[in-house]
Write a protein that holds these residues in place. Structure first.
Motif, PDB file in Angstrom:
ATOM      1  N   GLY A  29     -47.547  -0.466  20.864  1.00  0.00           N
ATOM      2  CA  GLY A  29     -48.650  -0.809  19.977  1.00  0.00           C
ATOM      3  C   GLY A  29     -48.370  -0.663  18.495  1.00  0.00           C
ATOM      4  N   PRO A  30     -47.256  -1.207  17.994  1.00  0.00           N
ATOM      5  CA  PRO A  30     -47.016  -1.141  16.554  1.00  0.00           C
ATOM      6  C   PRO A  30     -48.048  -1.990  15.809  1.00  0.00           C
ATOM      7  CG  PRO A  30     -45.521  -2.707  17.556  1.00  0.00           C
ATOM      8  CD  PRO A  30     -46.266  -2.038  18.681  1.00  0.00           C
ATOM      9  N   ALA A  31     -48.187  -1.758  14.521  1.00  0.00           N
ATOM     10  CA  ALA A  31     -49.091  -2.585  13.720  1.00  0.00           C
ATOM     11  C   ALA A  31     -48.572  -4.006  13.649  1.00  0.00           C
ATOM     12  CB  ALA A  31     -49.229  -2.000  12.318  1.00  0.00           C
ATOM     13  N   THR A  32     -47.239  -4.135  13.564  1.00  0.00           N
ATOM     14  CA  THR A  32     -46.598  -5.431  13.394  1.00  0.00           C
ATOM     15  C   THR A  32     -45.336  -5.502  14.228  1.00  0.00           C
ATOM     16  OG1 THR A  32     -47.311  -5.425  11.078  1.00  0.00           O
ATOM     17  CG2 THR A  32     -45.622  -7.024  11.664  1.00  0.00           C
ATOM     18  N   VAL A  33     -45.033  -6.682  14.727  1.00  0.00           N
ATOM     19  CA  VAL A  33     -43.699  -6.956  15.252  1.00  0.00           C
ATOM     20  C   VAL A  33     -43.105  -8.064  14.395  1.00  0.00           C
ATOM     21  CG1 VAL A  33     -44.211  -6.266  17.621  1.00  0.00           C
ATOM     22  CG2 VAL A  33     -44.375  -8.668  16.996  1.00  0.00           C
ATOM     23  N   THR A  34     -41.820  -7.968  14.142  1.00  0.00           N
ATOM     24  CA  THR A  34     -41.094  -9.027  13.456  1.00  0.00           C
ATOM     25  C   THR A  34     -40.110  -9.607  14.446  1.00  0.00           C
ATOM     26  OG1 THR A  34     -41.320  -7.952  11.308  1.00  0.00           O
ATOM     27  CG2 THR A  34     -39.581  -9.610  11.521  1.00  0.00           C
ATOM     28  N   LEU A  35     -40.311 -10.871  14.777  1.00  0.00           N
ATOM     29  CA  LEU A  35     -39.420 -11.550  15.711  1.00  0.00           C
ATOM     30  C   LEU A  35     -38.213 -12.076  14.947  1.00  0.00           C
ATOM     31  CD1 LEU A  35     -42.009 -13.515  17.877  1.00  0.00           C
ATOM     32  CD2 LEU A  35     -41.012 -11.248  18.289  1.00  0.00           C
ATOM     33  N   VAL A  36     -37.036 -11.727  15.446  1.00  0.00           N
ATOM     34  CA  VAL A  36     -35.772 -12.099  14.809  1.00  0.00           C
ATOM     35  C   VAL A  36     -34.877 -12.778  15.845  1.00  0.00           C
ATOM     36  CG1 VAL A  36     -35.915 -10.195  13.151  1.00  0.00           C
ATOM     37  CG2 VAL A  36     -34.664  -9.882  15.287  1.00  0.00           C
ATOM     38  N   PRO A  37     -33.924 -13.599  15.383  1.00  0.00           N
ATOM     39  CA  PRO A  37     -33.018 -14.290  16.309  1.00  0.00           C
ATOM     40  C   PRO A  37     -31.863 -13.397  16.720  1.00  0.00           C
ATOM     41  CG  PRO A  37     -32.536 -14.955  14.088  1.00  0.00           C
ATOM     42  CD  PRO A  37     -33.712 -14.021  14.009  1.00  0.00           C
ATOM     43  N   GLU A  38     -32.163 -12.340  17.386  1.00  0.00           N
ATOM     44  CA  GLU A  38     -31.161 -11.339  17.723  1.00  0.00           C
ATOM     45  C   GLU A  38     -30.441 -11.690  19.017  1.00  0.00           C
ATOM     46  OE1 GLU A  38     -32.254  -7.044  18.793  1.00  0.00           O
ATOM     47  OE2 GLU A  38     -32.150  -7.139  16.614  1.00  0.00           O
ATOM     48  N   LYS A  39     -29.139 -11.543  18.981  1.00  0.00           N
ATOM     49  CA  LYS A  39     -28.317 -11.723  20.174  1.00  0.00           C
ATOM     50  C   LYS A  39     -27.620 -10.400  20.441  1.00  0.00           C
ATOM     51  CE  LYS A  39     -27.420 -16.429  18.760  1.00  0.00           C
ATOM     52  NZ  LYS A  39     -26.668 -16.974  17.658  1.00  0.00           N
ATOM     53  N   ARG A  40     -27.367 -10.113  21.686  1.00  0.00           N
ATOM     54  CA  ARG A  40     -26.744  -8.835  22.055  1.00  0.00           C
ATOM     55  C   ARG A  40     -25.421  -8.584  21.330  1.00  0.00           C
ATOM     56  NH1 ARG A  40     -29.093  -6.264  26.390  1.00  0.00           N
ATOM     57  NH2 ARG A  40     -30.501  -7.538  27.606  1.00  0.00           N
ATOM     58  N   GLU A  41     -24.629  -9.643  21.099  1.00  0.00           N
ATOM     59  CA  GLU A  41     -23.316  -9.449  20.494  1.00  0.00           C
ATOM     60  C   GLU A  41     -23.357  -9.276  18.981  1.00  0.00           C
ATOM     61  OE1 GLU A  41     -24.026 -13.885  20.997  1.00  0.00           O
ATOM     62  OE2 GLU A  41     -24.272 -12.141  22.270  1.00  0.00           O
ATOM     63  N   GLU A  42     -24.516  -9.474  18.348  1.00  0.00           N
ATOM     64  CA  GLU A  42     -24.611  -9.341  16.896  1.00  0.00           C
ATOM     65  C   GLU A  42     -24.786  -7.884  16.486  1.00  0.00           C
ATOM     66  OE1 GLU A  42     -26.665 -13.390  15.277  1.00  0.00           O
ATOM     67  OE2 GLU A  42     -27.981 -11.824  15.976  1.00  0.00           O
ATOM     68  N   ARG A  43     -24.205  -7.543  15.355  1.00  0.00           N
ATOM     69  CA  ARG A  43     -24.449  -6.224  14.772  1.00  0.00           C
ATOM     70  C   ARG A  43     -25.714  -6.249  13.928  1.00  0.00           C
ATOM     71  NH1 ARG A  43     -18.944  -3.320  12.934  1.00  0.00           N
ATOM     72  NH2 ARG A  43     -17.874  -3.559  14.900  1.00  0.00           N
ATOM     73  N   THR A  44     -25.975  -7.392  13.327  1.00  0.00           N
ATOM     74  CA  THR A  44     -27.169  -7.580  12.515  1.00  0.00           C
ATOM     75  C   THR A  44     -27.531  -9.054  12.556  1.00  0.00           C
ATOM     76  OG1 THR A  44     -28.193  -7.177  10.362  1.00  0.00           O
ATOM     77  CG2 THR A  44     -25.905  -7.938  10.350  1.00  0.00           C
ATOM     78  N   THR A  45     -28.740  -9.351  12.191  1.00  0.00           N
ATOM     79  CA  THR A  45     -29.198 -10.729  12.181  1.00  0.00           C
ATOM     80  C   THR A  45     -28.529 -11.474  11.037  1.00  0.00           C
ATOM     81  OG1 THR A  45     -31.293  -9.942  13.040  1.00  0.00           O
ATOM     82  CG2 THR A  45     -31.265 -12.155  12.154  1.00  0.00           C
ATOM     83  N   GLU A  46     -27.948 -12.614  11.326  1.00  0.00           N
ATOM     84  CA  GLU A  46     -27.185 -13.360  10.328  1.00  0.00           C
ATOM     85  C   GLU A  46     -27.979 -14.486   9.670  1.00  0.00           C
ATOM     86  OE1 GLU A  46     -24.425 -12.289   9.172  1.00  0.00           O
ATOM     87  OE2 GLU A  46     -24.296 -10.705  10.651  1.00  0.00           O
ATOM     88  N   GLY A  47     -29.153 -14.756  10.145  1.00  0.00           N
ATOM     89  CA  GLY A  47     -29.970 -15.817   9.568  1.00  0.00           C
ATOM     90  C   GLY A  47     -31.348 -15.776  10.173  1.00  0.00           C
ATOM     91  N   GLY A  48     -32.187 -16.663   9.704  1.00  0.00           N
ATOM     92  CA  GLY A  48     -33.559 -16.682  10.155  1.00  0.00           C
ATOM     93  C   GLY A  48     -33.737 -17.328  11.521  1.00  0.00           C
ATOM     94  N   LEU A  49     -34.879 -17.060  12.092  1.00  0.00           N
ATOM     95  CA  LEU A  49     -35.292 -17.622  13.367  1.00  0.00           C
ATOM     96  C   LEU A  49     -35.553 -19.117  13.197  1.00  0.00           C
ATOM     97  CD1 LEU A  49     -36.209 -16.657  16.250  1.00  0.00           C
ATOM     98  CD2 LEU A  49     -38.491 -16.423  15.285  1.00  0.00           C
ATOM     99  N   ASP A  50     -35.128 -19.923  14.147  1.00  0.00           N
ATOM    100  CA  ASP A  50     -35.386 -21.362  14.116  1.00  0.00           C
ATOM    101  C   ASP A  50     -36.739 -21.618  14.780  1.00  0.00           C
ATOM    102  OD1 ASP A  50     -35.463 -24.105  14.216  1.00  0.00           O
ATOM    103  OD2 ASP A  50     -33.484 -24.332  15.119  1.00  0.00           O
ATOM    104  N   VAL A  51     -37.781 -21.512  13.996  1.00  0.00           N
ATOM    105  CA  VAL A  51     -39.145 -21.659  14.508  1.00  0.00           C
ATOM    106  C   VAL A  51     -39.393 -23.099  14.946  1.00  0.00           C
ATOM    107  CG1 VAL A  51     -41.600 -21.377  13.966  1.00  0.00           C
ATOM    108  CG2 VAL A  51     -39.919 -19.776  13.028  1.00  0.00           C
ATOM    109  N   VAL A  52     -38.889 -24.061  14.201  1.00  0.00           N
ATOM    110  CA  VAL A  52     -39.115 -25.465  14.522  1.00  0.00           C
ATOM    111  C   VAL A  52     -38.604 -25.790  15.927  1.00  0.00           C
ATOM    112  CG1 VAL A  52     -38.494 -27.836  13.890  1.00  0.00           C
ATOM    113  CG2 VAL A  52     -39.136 -26.204  12.111  1.00  0.00           C
ATOM    114  N   SER A  53     -37.392 -25.388  16.238  1.00  0.00           N
ATOM    115  CA  SER A  53     -36.802 -25.703  17.547  1.00  0.00           C
ATOM    116  C   SER A  53     -37.431 -24.919  18.691  1.00  0.00           C
ATOM    117  CB  SER A  53     -35.296 -25.425  17.534  1.00  0.00           C
ATOM    118  OG  SER A  53     -34.657 -26.277  16.625  1.00  0.00           O
TER     119      SER A  53
END
Length: 181
Positions: A29-53
């Motif tokens: 129950g956080p106040a906010t969630v931020t959805l990110v394009p995270e993949k298991r093999e990434e150390r950090t997110t390298e770019g934004g989420l492709d919302v259009v696709s």
């Protein structure tokens, strides 16, 4: 779960859009969630989420989280069509990816990236989205982004914690706040 019980500010859970993470978000129950394009093999997110696709998948997931009383933020590149899609799928907040700005090699590149962020923040505001920003911001580059008119929050963790090793957390936070002001 322990962090959710002890945090005294607003809790934002940054997460991939998976069944497991949405279940955890509903339980915590956080106040906010931020959805990110995270993949298991990434150390950090390298770019934004492709919302259009991913619009058809994201919309019902956002509705599910909002029904649980959780505000939804989407981590996106400062691109007009992605920001417009955020509004269409029901996001409350956009977090603008500042990684390209932070990685700019020349003043001209940095100015170009800052202008993209400014335009994106203006559009987000015009679409009644709360606008925040983050990724790669540090003590040398944060001030211009903090000065953008509609940016309401900056997500800066790595730079603060890295500096805290040398100065202590209290000083590292105070120094960053001074630069943001």
């Amino acid at each position: 779960y322990l962090i959710a019980q002890t945090v005294q500010t607003r809790l934002n859970l940054e997460m991939a859009d998976t069944d497991e993470m949405r279940r955890i978000a509903r339980e915590v129950g956080p106040a906010t969630v931020t959805l990110v394009p995270e993949k298991r093999e990434e150390r950090t997110t390298e770019g934004g989420l492709d919302v259009v696709s991913h619009r058809d998948v994201l919309a019902p997931h956002i509705e599910e989280l909002k029904a649980a009383g959780i505000a939804v933020s989407l981590f996106v590149d400062p691109v007009r069509y992605q920001i417009a899609a955020c509004r269409e799928v029901g996001a409350d907040i956009i977090e603008l990816h500042t990684g390209d700005y932070a990685a700019a090699k020349t003043p001209r590149e940095r100015d170009t990236e800052l202008e993209l962020l400014r335009d994106a923040a203006d559009l987000g505001h015009d679409l009644d989205l709360i606008v925040v920003a983050g990724h790669g911001l540090d003590y040398t580059n944060v001030t211009p982004v903090a000065r953008l008119k509609y940016i309401e929050e900056l997500n800066i963790g790595h730079a603060i914690i890295a500096r805290a090793i040398f100065t202590g957390l209290d000083r590292a936070v105070r120094d960053m706040l001074a630069l943001m002001r």
